[in-house]
Design a protein around this motif. Structure first.
Motif, PDB file in Angstrom:
ATOM      1  N   ALA A 177     -39.762  10.856 -37.475  1.00 23.89           N
ATOM      2  CA  ALA A 177     -40.197  10.943 -38.875  1.00 23.89           C
ATOM      3  C   ALA A 177     -38.997  11.101 -39.801  1.00 23.89           C
ATOM      4  O   ALA A 177     -38.931  10.460 -40.858  1.00 23.89           O
ATOM      5  CB  ALA A 177     -41.156  12.119 -39.043  1.00 23.89           C
ATOM      6  N   ALA A 178     -38.037  11.925 -39.384  1.00 22.95           N
ATOM      7  CA  ALA A 178     -36.848  12.138 -40.203  1.00 22.95           C
ATOM      8  C   ALA A 178     -36.063  10.840 -40.365  1.00 22.95           C
ATOM      9  O   ALA A 178     -35.626  10.499 -41.469  1.00 22.95           O
ATOM     10  CB  ALA A 178     -35.965  13.213 -39.562  1.00 22.95           C
ATOM     11  N   HIS A 179     -35.912  10.113 -39.267  1.00 23.23           N
ATOM     12  CA  HIS A 179     -35.174   8.853 -39.321  1.00 23.23           C
ATOM     13  C   HIS A 179     -35.872   7.828 -40.209  1.00 23.23           C
ATOM     14  O   HIS A 179     -35.230   7.147 -41.004  1.00 23.23           O
ATOM     15  CB  HIS A 179     -34.991   8.277 -37.918  1.00 23.23           C
ATOM     16  CG  HIS A 179     -33.787   8.831 -37.213  1.00 23.23           C
ATOM     17  ND1 HIS A 179     -33.882   9.691 -36.148  1.00 23.23           N
ATOM     18  CD2 HIS A 179     -32.472   8.662 -37.446  1.00 23.23           C
ATOM     19  CE1 HIS A 179     -32.677  10.019 -35.739  1.00 23.23           C
ATOM     20  NE2 HIS A 179     -31.795   9.408 -36.510  1.00 23.23           N
ATOM     21  N   THR A 180     -37.198   7.735 -40.067  1.00 23.09           N
ATOM     22  CA  THR A 180     -37.907   6.746 -40.891  1.00 23.09           C
ATOM     23  C   THR A 180     -37.752   7.074 -42.368  1.00 23.09           C
ATOM     24  O   THR A 180     -37.643   6.179 -43.207  1.00 23.09           O
ATOM     25  CB  THR A 180     -39.414   6.676 -40.551  1.00 23.09           C
ATOM     26  OG1 THR A 180     -39.951   7.976 -40.617  1.00 23.09           O
ATOM     27  CG2 THR A 180     -39.656   6.074 -39.200  1.00 23.09           C
ATOM     28  N   GLN A 181     -37.684   8.387 -42.671  1.00 23.07           N
ATOM     29  CA  GLN A 181     -37.536   8.782 -44.071  1.00 23.07           C
ATOM     30  C   GLN A 181     -36.172   8.348 -44.614  1.00 23.07           C
ATOM     31  O   GLN A 181     -36.076   7.795 -45.709  1.00 23.07           O
ATOM     32  CB  GLN A 181     -37.704  10.289 -44.202  1.00 23.07           C
ATOM     33  CG  GLN A 181     -37.991  10.683 -45.632  1.00 23.07           C
ATOM     34  CD  GLN A 181     -38.418  12.131 -45.740  1.00 23.07           C
ATOM     35  OE1 GLN A 181     -38.575  12.824 -44.725  1.00 23.07           O
ATOM     36  NE2 GLN A 181     -38.609  12.590 -46.958  1.00 23.07           N
ATOM     37  N   VAL A 182     -35.135   8.587 -43.812  1.00 22.49           N
ATOM     38  CA  VAL A 182     -33.779   8.198 -44.229  1.00 22.49           C
ATOM     39  C   VAL A 182     -33.704   6.693 -44.442  1.00 22.49           C
ATOM     40  O   VAL A 182     -33.179   6.210 -45.456  1.00 22.49           O
ATOM     41  CB  VAL A 182     -32.749   8.642 -43.161  1.00 22.49           C
ATOM     42  CG1 VAL A 182     -31.367   8.052 -43.475  1.00 22.49           C
ATOM     43  CG2 VAL A 182     -32.675  10.162 -43.085  1.00 22.49           C
ATOM     44  N   VAL A 183     -34.274   5.934 -43.481  1.00 25.08           N
ATOM     45  CA  VAL A 183     -34.199   4.472 -43.566  1.00 25.08           C
ATOM     46  C   VAL A 183     -35.032   3.968 -44.743  1.00 25.08           C
ATOM     47  O   VAL A 183     -34.612   3.060 -45.472  1.00 25.08           O
ATOM     48  CB  VAL A 183     -34.661   3.836 -42.238  1.00 25.08           C
ATOM     49  CG1 VAL A 183     -34.684   2.314 -42.347  1.00 25.08           C
ATOM     50  CG2 VAL A 183     -33.746   4.259 -41.104  1.00 25.08           C
ATOM     51  N   SER A 184     -36.196   4.572 -44.951  1.00 21.71           N
ATOM     52  CA  SER A 184     -37.037   4.183 -46.087  1.00 21.71           C
ATOM     53  C   SER A 184     -36.300   4.381 -47.401  1.00 21.71           C
ATOM     54  O   SER A 184     -36.363   3.532 -48.296  1.00 21.71           O
ATOM     55  CB  SER A 184     -38.333   4.985 -46.111  1.00 21.71           C
ATOM     56  OG  SER A 184     -39.092   4.699 -44.982  1.00 21.71           O
ATOM     57  N   GLU A 185     -35.620   5.532 -47.511  1.00 27.81           N
ATOM     58  CA  GLU A 185     -34.819   5.817 -48.707  1.00 27.81           C
ATOM     59  C   GLU A 185     -33.774   4.727 -48.932  1.00 27.81           C
ATOM     60  O   GLU A 185     -33.625   4.207 -50.035  1.00 27.81           O
ATOM     61  CB  GLU A 185     -34.103   7.176 -48.556  1.00 27.81           C
ATOM     62  CG  GLU A 185     -34.992   8.376 -48.832  1.00 27.81           C
ATOM     63  CD  GLU A 185     -35.495   8.388 -50.274  1.00 27.81           C
ATOM     64  OE1 GLU A 185     -34.698   8.010 -51.169  1.00 27.81           O
ATOM     65  OE2 GLU A 185     -36.668   8.715 -50.495  1.00 27.81           O
ATOM     66  N   ALA A 186     -33.079   4.400 -47.847  1.00 24.62           N
ATOM     67  CA  ALA A 186     -32.013   3.395 -47.934  1.00 24.62           C
ATOM     68  C   ALA A 186     -32.597   2.057 -48.368  1.00 24.62           C
ATOM     69  O   ALA A 186     -32.014   1.348 -49.196  1.00 24.62           O
ATOM     70  CB  ALA A 186     -31.312   3.251 -46.591  1.00 24.62           C
ATOM     71  N   LEU A 187     -33.771   1.735 -47.813  1.00 23.09           N
ATOM     72  CA  LEU A 187     -34.406   0.455 -48.136  1.00 23.09           C
ATOM     73  C   LEU A 187     -34.840   0.440 -49.599  1.00 23.09           C
ATOM     74  O   LEU A 187     -34.677  -0.559 -50.306  1.00 23.09           O
ATOM     75  CB  LEU A 187     -35.601   0.228 -47.212  1.00 23.09           C
ATOM     76  CG  LEU A 187     -36.267  -1.147 -47.330  1.00 23.09           C
ATOM     77  CD1 LEU A 187     -35.288  -2.258 -46.993  1.00 23.09           C
ATOM     78  CD2 LEU A 187     -37.484  -1.232 -46.418  1.00 23.09           C
TER      79      LEU A 187
END
Lengths: 282, 269
Positions: free
Chosen positions: B247-257
């Motif tokens: 979940a933490a990783h998806t949040q970081v990647v979503s932010e970047a996207l």
């Protein structure tokens, strides 16, 4: 109303569908057969309806007797017509496929030759044939050229279309794997063009016969041909109507057989994978 | 050799370089900049996702690496000898030949190298077994479901044991259940063989689950905006998919996207 059946998995709807399937299985053969028999009877009745009519519209039995009597001559003519038809078809296949490959390979070749292919196709063969008979002396070659001109275009245009509709991802895949020109042609382009080619062959088969017949007509009595069309012409000059009918029925049968044969070929090569040859499973 | 060989995958940061893209640009028609100044180092054993909105040049990058087109500027350097047999490809469509059986489809890369079917029969059977289709050896593609066709496509890409597998949104057209199953199986396959994968996707969840490196790209012009690593250990399974780490990783990647999409965010919602 509540429907009750002894077998709960086989309801009334399914029973009706099964009954329809059984009817369909019989009707597929019975109906066309009945139509043919009825036609022969109506034909018989019509030609006997007045005493004079039978003279120019011979009854089926008379045609049959003439067919038996002239058997050797008619079959000899059939062989002549068949030979021209199949030779023309063979040349049309080789030429059509080769030219289609050339077209997809070189845009320049397509730009040069395609107008000629279209002009040959749209100009009625009856109007070209007399010219061909002036310039070509060989009796077989002149008839062959006429039949070929008619048969060749559907092969060319269908195969060209087929070769051009190769899946672009598959083409990319072949490129990535470093496929050679021959590999792309043999393993990818020709197989994906085969349904189109076979469709073209079905049309070309019938047209080759038409081309052969038309050429014989144009050659006429003066020609050295003695194919079935020549027999029809000759019989009409001699007012031999039963023989005209017999020859005509033979030509029609040959057309039907050619159509059946090309349909079978198409089914045979496509039955494993192509939509056109698959039975729908419901 | 009939078994697919296994290459060991060293941890991130210790992997030998496989290829380098330096300052790659691709301009179509003299006007449309599909890719602008892309730099990327790919290491052996990477599972790298190219993530971004449509038009960000991720598929263009893949086609450049595959050698299907040349960059307008910049160069791609392979480490060591590179020939066309080094690459396996999976497209968004299964891209199977409908007239050939499953086994004959998987034979294709060998066939194009001039190897007879008999000589590689065992390797084909092995590849089909790895994707769970050993029973469909002689079936025709039309007899298979969408997910099964995709498995055949994957088997074909892996069967030659290539150094690099390119996957262009391979599961985008599949339903969610099939897609998750294929994600699991793809990871199992990659760890079994130890090849390098470039995976193009527009799904944040898919990229985080699969990859250890994610390259986020932006459109107009297509460019790389950020590189991220997902340091969760393999093998990853259903437990990872429900973990806080995921979940933490998806949040970081979503932010970047989201930052990558920027002004064009509305186009993609």
């Amino acid at each position: 109303m509540l429907m009750t059946t002894s077998d709960p998995t086989f309801d009334a709807d399914e029973a009706r569908r099964a009954r329809n399937r059984r009817i369909e299985a019989v009707a597929r053969w019975a109906v066309p057969l009945a139509v043919v028999i009825a036609t022969v009877f109506i034909w018989h009745w019509w030609s006997n309806s007045t005493p004079q009519r039978g003279m120019i519209f011979p009854e089926p039995l008379k045609v049959w007797h003439r067919f038996i009597k002239d058997n050797a001559m008619l079959f000899g003519s059939l062989m002549v017509t068949l030979r021209i038809t199949f030779l023309a078809l063979a040349i049309a296949i080789i030429g059509g496929v080769a030219l289609a490959i050339l077209f997809t390979q070189s845009r320049l070749a397509e730009l040069i030759f395609f107008p000629y292919a279209v002009i040959l196709q749209v100009t009625p063969i009856v109007s070209i044939a007399p010219l061909i008979f002036i310039y070509v002396q060989d009796p077989l070659a002149r008839v062959l050229i006429c039949a070929w001109i008619v048969a060749f275009f559907p092969i060319l245009s269908n195969t060209t279309l087929g070769l051009k509709s190769t899946d672009s991802n598959l083409r990319d895949l072949y490129d990535i794997y470093g496929a050679t020109w021959w590999q792309k042609l043999l393993f990818l382009k020709l197989p994906s063009a085969s349904p189109y080619f076979l469709g073209g062959l079905q049309i070309a088969g019938g047209l080759a016969l038409i081309g052969a017949i038309v050429a014989e007509y144009v050659a006429g009595i003066s020609g050295s041909g003695s194919g079935l069309a020549f027999r029809i012409l000759e019989a009409s000059y001699r007012l031999n109507y039963p023989r005209m009918f017999a020859a005509l029925l033979m030509i029609a049968s040959v057309g039907v057989i050619i159509f059946a044969a090309t349909s079978f070929l198409s089914w045979f090569f496509l039955r494993k994978w192509h939509e056109s040859a698959l039975r729908r499973e419901t | 050799m009939t078994e697919l060989s296994k290459r060991p995958i060293p941890p991130l940061g210790q992997r030998p370089r496989l290829l380098e893209m330096s300052d790659i640009s691709k301009v179509f028609n003299g006007t449309v900049t599909a890719l602008n100044g892309m730099n990327l180092t790919l290491n052996e054993g990477d599972f790298l996702s190219l993530l971004g909105p449509s038009g960000c040049g991720k598929s263009t990058a893949l086609r450049l690496i595959a050698g299907l087109m040349r960059p307008t500027t910049g160069r791609i350097t392979w480490n060591g000898k590179h020939d066309r047999g080094d690459i396996g490809v999976v497209f968004q469509e299964p891209t199977l030949m409908p007239w050939a059986t499953v086994a004959k489809n998987v034979w294709l890369p060998f066939r194009l190298r001039g190897q007879s079917f008999a000589s590689v029969q065992e390797r084909i059977a092995n590849a089909l077994k790895l994707v769970g289709l050993e029973k469909f050896h002689d079936a025709y593609p039309r007899e298979l479901s969408g997910g099964m066709k995709m498995r055949v496509s994957i088997a074909r890409a892996f069967v030659t044991n290539p150094r690099l597998i390119l996957m262009d949104e391979p599961f985008a057209a599949l339903d969610e259940i099939t897609r998750q199953k294929l994600n699991d199986d793809l990871l199992a396959l990659q760890s079994k063989i130890g090849c390098t994968v470039i995976f193009v996707t527009h799904s944040v969840f898919e990229s985080v689950f699969l990859s250890d490196r994610i390259v986020v790209m932006a459109a107009r012009p297509g460019r790389v905006v950020q590189e991220l690593t997902v340091d969760a250990p393999y093998p990853r399974d259903i437990a990872f998919r429900t973990s806080a780490d995921y979940a933490a990783h998806t949040q970081v990647v979503s932010e970047a996207l989201r930052r990558a999409i920027g002004d064009h965010a509305d186009d993609h919602l």
